[in-house]
Design a protein around this motif. Structure first.
Motif, PDB file in Angstrom:
ATOM      1  N   ASP A  18      17.134 -49.700  25.114  1.00  0.00           N
ATOM      2  CA  ASP A  18      17.988 -49.762  23.912  1.00  0.00           C
ATOM      3  C   ASP A  18      17.749 -51.050  23.144  1.00  0.00           C
ATOM      4  OD1 ASP A  18      19.364 -47.368  23.880  1.00  0.00           O
ATOM      5  OD2 ASP A  18      20.782 -48.036  25.427  1.00  0.00           O
ATOM      6  N   HIS A  19      17.738 -52.126  23.910  1.00  0.00           N
ATOM      7  CA  HIS A  19      17.562 -53.452  23.360  1.00  0.00           C
ATOM      8  C   HIS A  19      16.216 -53.544  22.618  1.00  0.00           C
ATOM      9  CE1 HIS A  19      18.587 -57.564  23.077  1.00  0.00           C
ATOM     10  NE2 HIS A  19      17.671 -58.030  23.903  1.00  0.00           N
ATOM     11  N   GLU A  26      14.758 -53.769  13.785  1.00  0.00           N
ATOM     12  CA  GLU A  26      15.111 -54.924  12.940  1.00  0.00           C
ATOM     13  C   GLU A  26      13.888 -55.416  12.190  1.00  0.00           C
ATOM     14  OE1 GLU A  26      16.905 -58.218  15.047  1.00  0.00           O
ATOM     15  OE2 GLU A  26      18.586 -56.924  15.663  1.00  0.00           O
ATOM     16  N   VAL A  27      12.723 -55.331  12.845  1.00  0.00           N
ATOM     17  CA  VAL A  27      11.482 -55.771  12.208  1.00  0.00           C
ATOM     18  C   VAL A  27      10.890 -54.673  11.316  1.00  0.00           C
ATOM     19  CG1 VAL A  27       9.103 -56.515  12.666  1.00  0.00           C
ATOM     20  CG2 VAL A  27      10.968 -57.379  14.091  1.00  0.00           C
ATOM     21  N   LEU A  28      10.943 -53.420  11.787  1.00  0.00           N
ATOM     22  CA  LEU A  28      10.303 -52.327  11.038  1.00  0.00           C
ATOM     23  C   LEU A  28      11.078 -51.961   9.767  1.00  0.00           C
ATOM     24  CD1 LEU A  28       8.984 -49.815  13.743  1.00  0.00           C
ATOM     25  CD2 LEU A  28       7.943 -51.921  12.886  1.00  0.00           C
ATOM     26  N   ASN A  29      12.411 -51.946   9.834  1.00  0.00           N
ATOM     27  CA  ASN A  29      13.205 -51.473   8.694  1.00  0.00           C
ATOM     28  C   ASN A  29      12.834 -52.126   7.357  1.00  0.00           C
ATOM     29  OD1 ASN A  29      14.513 -49.471  10.072  1.00  0.00           O
ATOM     30  ND2 ASN A  29      16.249 -50.767  10.663  1.00  0.00           N
ATOM     31  N   PRO A  30      12.744 -53.484   7.311  1.00  0.00           N
ATOM     32  CA  PRO A  30      12.383 -54.090   6.018  1.00  0.00           C
ATOM     33  C   PRO A  30      10.960 -53.748   5.564  1.00  0.00           C
ATOM     34  CG  PRO A  30      13.090 -55.766   7.627  1.00  0.00           C
ATOM     35  CD  PRO A  30      12.982 -54.491   8.356  1.00  0.00           C
ATOM     36  N   LYS A  60      18.598 -41.330  16.683  1.00  0.00           N
ATOM     37  CA  LYS A  60      18.957 -42.354  15.692  1.00  0.00           C
ATOM     38  C   LYS A  60      17.811 -42.681  14.749  1.00  0.00           C
ATOM     39  CE  LYS A  60      21.032 -44.949  19.071  1.00  0.00           C
ATOM     40  NZ  LYS A  60      21.172 -46.277  19.645  1.00  0.00           N
ATOM     41  N   HIS A  61      16.585 -42.635  15.285  1.00  0.00           N
ATOM     42  CA  HIS A  61      15.416 -43.038  14.482  1.00  0.00           C
ATOM     43  C   HIS A  61      14.390 -41.918  14.503  1.00  0.00           C
ATOM     44  CE1 HIS A  61      16.874 -47.203  14.760  1.00  0.00           C
ATOM     45  NE2 HIS A  61      17.086 -46.959  16.044  1.00  0.00           N
ATOM     46  N   ASP A 100       6.268 -58.867  24.269  1.00  0.00           N
ATOM     47  CA  ASP A 100       5.431 -58.836  23.079  1.00  0.00           C
ATOM     48  C   ASP A 100       6.417 -58.750  21.913  1.00  0.00           C
ATOM     49  OD1 ASP A 100       3.259 -58.661  24.767  1.00  0.00           O
ATOM     50  OD2 ASP A 100       3.102 -56.485  24.621  1.00  0.00           O
ATOM     51  N   PRO A 101       6.784 -59.886  21.305  1.00  0.00           N
ATOM     52  CA  PRO A 101       7.901 -59.889  20.345  1.00  0.00           C
ATOM     53  C   PRO A 101       7.583 -59.062  19.090  1.00  0.00           C
ATOM     54  CG  PRO A 101       7.208 -62.127  20.952  1.00  0.00           C
ATOM     55  CD  PRO A 101       6.179 -61.202  21.467  1.00  0.00           C
ATOM     56  N   PRO A 102       8.496 -58.154  18.699  1.00  0.00           N
ATOM     57  CA  PRO A 102       8.243 -57.312  17.516  1.00  0.00           C
ATOM     58  C   PRO A 102       7.964 -58.114  16.241  1.00  0.00           C
ATOM     59  CG  PRO A 102      10.103 -56.465  18.750  1.00  0.00           C
ATOM     60  CD  PRO A 102       9.731 -57.766  19.389  1.00  0.00           C
TER      61      PRO A 102
END
Ligand code: UDP
Ligand code: MG
Length: 322
Positions: A18-19, A26-30, A60-61, A100-102
């Motif tokens: 989930d996390h 948060e990264v993909l939306n913009p 949700k997505h 691996d930070p988004p």
């Protein structure tokens, strides 16, 4: 709009999943006004509620596609399953544990827009790893880059990177059963660059890697990259060959001395000397045979790998005069 595929393997990631999606979107939306996304989530035979969590997130997505494997195949194979299902113009494989930070996806895409077909995400500091893991990793990269010669295996780069559609197609076409993505991508080449990032520790859950898996990965990386280790038998061949040569010379010297009635050695020394000679001759016979066999084995292995001899990036034809 270009389609970007994110490929993520999940194995017992109930505490993380989930996390992960939260941070990822948060990264993909913009970025959604510039790109279409698909998130190919591979469930690698998890024994916990990972699959349910993936399906809940899919509600949700609608970018999430879930690829459910029949059992646990392991990290490398799970990534391969995801890559084979990905449809994007550029593909980004990454781990589900946020190591691996988004955020890095943004810089990967920037480099892609600059025309790079492979963008490696290089781990800058591995503060979270133990001293032994750091040491063995650096020794391994030194060793493999010595052996692999023309193909440069980038240091401290795992799966996390961006790869263009056609570079990925070439990797998938290699068709080997033992897949080692991190050495196959450098093999196919293409215009490559890297971005750096700091690898954070895993927040929840625990690593699925132990020294046994790491040894397997290291061994697979070496054997699928190079046949040089098969040539190691050349060293004892030369050593024993030299010994045989020396023993033949000394035999000649002893014969001549014998004829001249000079006996520098007693019976016991003579025996030892004879035994040493026999060992030398047998040793060289064994290692010469082994070296010849290794050469044929190396050749058979390379033929079985059936890798392309070259890959053409582009052919620039002369402009036609009207
Ligand atoms: N993984 C997998 N199958 C496995 C083991 C791991 O799909 O058999 C996934 C895991 O869920 C994670 C990624 O591979 O997304 C990396 O695993 P892990 O974090 O345990 O490796 P580490 O970061 O310690 O190298
Ligand atoms: Mg991890």
């Amino acid at each position: 709009m270009k389609l970007i595929s994110i490929v993520v393997p999940f194995y017992n990631e109930e505490p993380m999943a989930d996390h992960y999606f939260e941070k990822l979107f948060e990264v993909l939306n913009p970025l959604k006004n510039k790109y279409n996304f698909e998130v190919v989530s591979v469930n690698d035979g998890s024994k916990d509620r990972t699959l349910e969590i993936l399906l809940e997130n899919q509600k949700k997505h609608n970018e999430i596609r879930v690829v459910n494997l029949t059992r646990n195949f392991g990290h490398e194979s799970a990534v391969c399953a995801g890559l084979s299902s990905a449809k994007g113009d550029a593909i980004i494989p990454m781990d589900a544990d946020l190591q691996d930070p988004p955020e890095v996806i943004v810089s990967l895409l920037e480099k892609f827009e600059e025309g790079y077909e492979v963008v490696n995400a290089k781990r800058r500091a591995r503060d979270t790893d133990t001293f032994l893991k750091k040491k063995t990793a650096s020794m391994f990269y030194k060793f493999i880059s010595k052996l692999s010669k023309k193909v440069k295996i980038p240091e401290d780069v795992g799966h996390f990177r961006l790869i263009s559609r056609r570079a990925l197609d070439e990797v998938l076409a290699l068709g080997e059963v033992t897949r080692v993505f991190r050495v196959e991508v450098p093999f196919v080449g293409f215009k490559t660059t890297e971005v750096e990032f700091v690898r954070p520790p895993r927040e929840f859950g625990e690593t699925h890697y132990n020294y046994k898996n790491m040894f397997e990965l290291a061994s697979d990386s070496i054997t699928s990259t190079t046949v040089v280790p098969l040539r190691f038998s050349l060293i004892p061949t030369i050593f024993f060959g030299g010994l045989t040569f020396l023993s033949l010379i000394t035999m000649l010297v002893f014969d001549i001395l014998f004829w001249c009635n000079v006996r520098p050695l007693g019976e016991f020394e003579l025996m030892i000397w004879l035994i040493a000679n026999i060992i030398g001759i047998f040793g060289s016979a064994i290692f010469v045979t082994l070296t010849i066999m290794s050469e044929y084995l190396a050749k058979t292995f390379k033929e079985a790998q059936h890798r392309p001899v070259f890959l053409i990036d582009k052919i620039y034809e002369p402009r036609k005069e009207e």
